[in-house]
Design an enzyme around this catalytic site. Structure first.
Site, PDB file in Angstrom:
ATOM      1  N   SER A   1      50.233  79.049  35.533  1.00  0.00           N
ATOM      2  CA  SER A   1      49.336  78.598  34.473  1.00  0.00           C
ATOM      3  C   SER A   1      48.041  79.405  34.466  1.00  0.00           C
ATOM      4  O   SER A   1      47.581  79.876  35.518  1.00  0.00           O
ATOM      5  CB  SER A   1      48.994  77.127  34.736  1.00  0.00           C
ATOM      6  OG  SER A   1      47.918  76.706  33.931  1.00  0.00           O
TER       7      SER A   1
ATOM      8  N   TYR B   1      45.220  70.627  39.933  1.00  0.00           N
ATOM      9  CA  TYR B   1      46.387  71.172  39.222  1.00  0.00           C
ATOM     10  C   TYR B   1      46.419  72.705  39.349  1.00  0.00           C
ATOM     11  O   TYR B   1      47.432  73.290  39.743  1.00  0.00           O
ATOM     12  CB  TYR B   1      46.360  70.763  37.740  1.00  0.00           C
ATOM     13  CG  TYR B   1      47.364  71.524  36.926  1.00  0.00           C
ATOM     14  CD1 TYR B   1      48.723  71.279  37.076  1.00  0.00           C
ATOM     15  CD2 TYR B   1      46.971  72.533  36.047  1.00  0.00           C
ATOM     16  CE1 TYR B   1      49.659  72.013  36.370  1.00  0.00           C
ATOM     17  CE2 TYR B   1      47.896  73.268  35.333  1.00  0.00           C
ATOM     18  CZ  TYR B   1      49.241  73.001  35.495  1.00  0.00           C
ATOM     19  OH  TYR B   1      50.167  73.747  34.803  1.00  0.00           O
TER      20      TYR B   1
ATOM     21  N   LYS C   1      49.100  75.368  41.356  1.00  0.00           N
ATOM     22  CA  LYS C   1      49.801  76.494  40.726  1.00  0.00           C
ATOM     23  C   LYS C   1      49.509  77.805  41.476  1.00  0.00           C
ATOM     24  O   LYS C   1      50.383  78.644  41.641  1.00  0.00           O
ATOM     25  CB  LYS C   1      49.415  76.604  39.250  1.00  0.00           C
ATOM     26  CG  LYS C   1      50.050  75.537  38.394  1.00  0.00           C
ATOM     27  CD  LYS C   1      51.570  75.724  38.343  1.00  0.00           C
ATOM     28  CE  LYS C   1      52.291  74.562  37.709  1.00  0.00           C
ATOM     29  NZ  LYS C   1      53.752  74.712  37.748  1.00  0.00           N
TER      30      LYS C   1
HETATM   31  C1  WQD Z   1      41.579  73.085  24.529  1.00  0.00           C
HETATM   32  C2  WQD Z   1      40.145  73.059  24.031  1.00  0.00           C
HETATM   33  C3  WQD Z   1      38.831  71.223  24.844  1.00  0.00           C
HETATM   34  C4  WQD Z   1      40.858  68.035  22.604  1.00  0.00           C
HETATM   35  C5  WQD Z   1      44.757  72.740  29.571  1.00  0.00           C
HETATM   36  C6  WQD Z   1      44.904  73.040  31.020  1.00  0.00           C
HETATM   37  C7  WQD Z   1      45.608  74.337  31.198  1.00  0.00           C
HETATM   38  C8  WQD Z   1      46.930  74.342  30.456  1.00  0.00           C
HETATM   39  C9  WQD Z   1      46.753  73.964  29.046  1.00  0.00           C
HETATM   40  C10 WQD Z   1      48.830  73.642  31.776  1.00  0.00           C
HETATM   41  C11 WQD Z   1      39.133  72.690  25.126  1.00  0.00           C
HETATM   42  C12 WQD Z   1      38.975  71.166  23.361  1.00  0.00           C
HETATM   43  C13 WQD Z   1      40.488  69.234  23.165  1.00  0.00           C
HETATM   44  C14 WQD Z   1      39.998  67.431  21.625  1.00  0.00           C
HETATM   45  C15 WQD Z   1      38.477  69.277  21.873  1.00  0.00           C
HETATM   46  N1  WQD Z   1      47.829  73.396  31.006  1.00  0.00           N
HETATM   47  N2  WQD Z   1      39.320  69.846  22.810  1.00  0.00           N
HETATM   48  N3  WQD Z   1      38.860  68.098  21.312  1.00  0.00           N
HETATM   49  O1  WQD Z   1      41.819  72.507  28.683  1.00  0.00           O
HETATM   50  O2  WQD Z   1      42.254  74.741  27.551  1.00  0.00           O
HETATM   51  O3  WQD Z   1      43.961  73.770  29.003  1.00  0.00           O
HETATM   52  O4  WQD Z   1      46.034  72.733  28.951  1.00  0.00           O
HETATM   53  O5  WQD Z   1      49.115  74.596  32.388  1.00  0.00           O
HETATM   54  O6  WQD Z   1      45.802  74.524  32.522  1.00  0.00           O
HETATM   55  O7  WQD Z   1      43.616  73.107  31.604  1.00  0.00           O
HETATM   56  O8  WQD Z   1      43.590  72.728  26.850  1.00  0.00           O
HETATM   57  O9  WQD Z   1      44.270  71.578  24.825  1.00  0.00           O
HETATM   58  O10 WQD Z   1      43.074  70.259  26.624  1.00  0.00           O
HETATM   59  O11 WQD Z   1      41.799  71.914  25.295  1.00  0.00           O
HETATM   60  O12 WQD Z   1      37.414  69.805  21.548  1.00  0.00           O
HETATM   61  O13 WQD Z   1      40.265  66.373  21.082  1.00  0.00           O
HETATM   62  O14 WQD Z   1      40.052  72.022  23.049  1.00  0.00           O
HETATM   63  O15 WQD Z   1      37.533  70.844  25.229  1.00  0.00           O
HETATM   64  O16 WQD Z   1      37.994  73.460  24.922  1.00  0.00           O
HETATM   65  P1  WQD Z   1      42.754  73.440  28.056  1.00  0.00           P
HETATM   66  P2  WQD Z   1      43.247  71.540  25.898  1.00  0.00           P
END
Ligand code: WQD
Length: 326
Positions: A117, A141, A145
């Site tokens: 990841s 997490y 990984k």
């Molecule tokens: C994306 C952006 C939020 C929801 C995570 C894991 C990563 C991988 C993928 C597995 C961020 C913003 C979100 C909302 C928002 N997982 N957001 N409003 O955190 O980049 O990655 O998932 O391997 O390891 O960390 O993904 O989709 O949660 O967020 O503003 O309602 O969207 O703050 O900037 P993230 P995400």
């Protein structure tokens, strides 16, 4: 050649199974069905229900199906949950992998593709993340990984197992509505959920040092990601002794605000977002360099953001038909 796909009943795993069988490979799914769904596994593909902590069942499965390669996706993947339950994450993601590698090497299986990841990088302070960017995970997490990558690589060095660690960036979309992600843990489904409830999507902070102030990520279609597994599996088969570590992204940054606008255009639900406080631990920008995968695997993403949102929305509507009414 038969590939054991652990986690093959999950959202990403089910896409990998289809990509592998579509490319003419035989597959067997190994999944504990804790979050996986048996109905996602094609009828022609055997499904073994079991845990990666069960070394005996793994050994029987590898021998019984004459497995010659493993794609290991079975794991826990929620960042927030990993902060609350680190021991559970280490047990499932690291100990489960250790037990699996033990069975794999004892059975003499030559190839191993590991689902890693972008979380291994933590909060990288660079515009574009290459595989040489230092790995400083900021959640249990991400730690599991990274530890997993170490385990896989060390086993390869010690035994000759040919390995590939694929570092997934932000995965979205579906090949078909029934294969869509059913979890609501990431940006795209979280926007869908809010819109379905008649609520405004939330932006977790708009004061980041990015062009529009919101976080930038590299979103990749799950079908492209699945194809990267096929390319990696083939590379391992043709060149024994490989130890590949590859980013799997598009190399294109998309901001939260841009994603919300694009979702509005696809779904017709157009509500101005609410700006809330930053979510702790969110880096401003995480965008892959996809060059190494392009060079070493001749793999490149072909689906764009529109494909991701449209296919994810079709999957969402299947589970939430009320979302179509506005
Ligand atoms: C994306 C952006 C939020 C929801 C995570 C894991 C990563 C991988 C993928 C597995 C961020 C913003 C979100 C909302 C928002 N997982 N957001 N409003 O955190 O980049 O990655 O998932 O391997 O390891 O960390 O993904 O989709 O949660 O967020 O503003 O309602 O969207 O703050 O900037 P993230 P995400």
């Amino acid at each position: 050649m038969t590939w054991l796909i652990t986690g093959g009943a999950g959202y990403i795993g089910a896409h990998v199974v289809r990509a592998m069988t579509g490319a003419g490979e035989r597959t067997v799914v190994y999944d504990d069905l804790s979050t996986g769904v048996a109905a996602r596994v094609p009828d022609a593909v055997p499904l073994v229900r079991g845990s990666t902590l069960d070394g005996e069942l793994l050994a029987r499965t590898l021998a019984g199906h004459e497995v010659t390669g493993v794609v290991h996706l079975a794991a826990k993947k929620q960042v927030g949950e990993s902060v609350e339950r680190p021991l559970h994450y280490y047990r499932e993601n690291v100990e489960g992998l250790r037990v699996l590698l033990d069975a794999v090497t004892a059975a003499g299986v030559p190839s191993f593709v590991f689902s890693s990841s972008a979380a291994v990088y933590g909060a990288p302070d660079v515009d574009v993340v290459t595989e040489d960017t230092p790995c400083v995970p900021i959640s249990p997490y991400g730690e599991t990984k990274l530890a997993g990558e170490w385990l896989v690589r060390a086993t390869g060095r010690a035994t000759g197992l040919s390995t590939a660690a694929l570092r997934y960036f932000n995965v979205a979309g579906a090949a078909r509505p029934e294969l869509a992600d059913t979890g609501v843990f990431n940006l795209v489904p979280m926007i869908f959920e809010r819109l379905t409830e008649g609520a405004a999507p939330r932006v977790f902070g708009d004061d980041y040092p990015t062009p529009d102030g919101t976080c930038v990520r590299d979103y990749i279609h799950v079908v492209d990601l699945a194809e990267a597994h096929v390319a990696a599996a083939r590379a391992l088969r043709s060149t024994p002794g490989h130890a590949l570590t590859l980013n799997i992204g598009r190399g294109k940054g998309v901001s939260v605000r841009e994603m919300i606008d694009r979702v509005a255009a696809v779904t017709g639900h157009d509500r101005p977002p609410t700006i809330t406080a930053r979510r702790p631990g969110d880096p401003a920008r995480v965008v892959a360099s996809a060059d190494r995968a392009a060079t070493l695997l001749a793999w490149k993403a072909t689906h764009d953001l529109q494909d991701m949102i449209t296919s994810a929305w079709e999957g969402w509507l299947r589970l939430h038909p009320e979302a179509a009414r506005r």
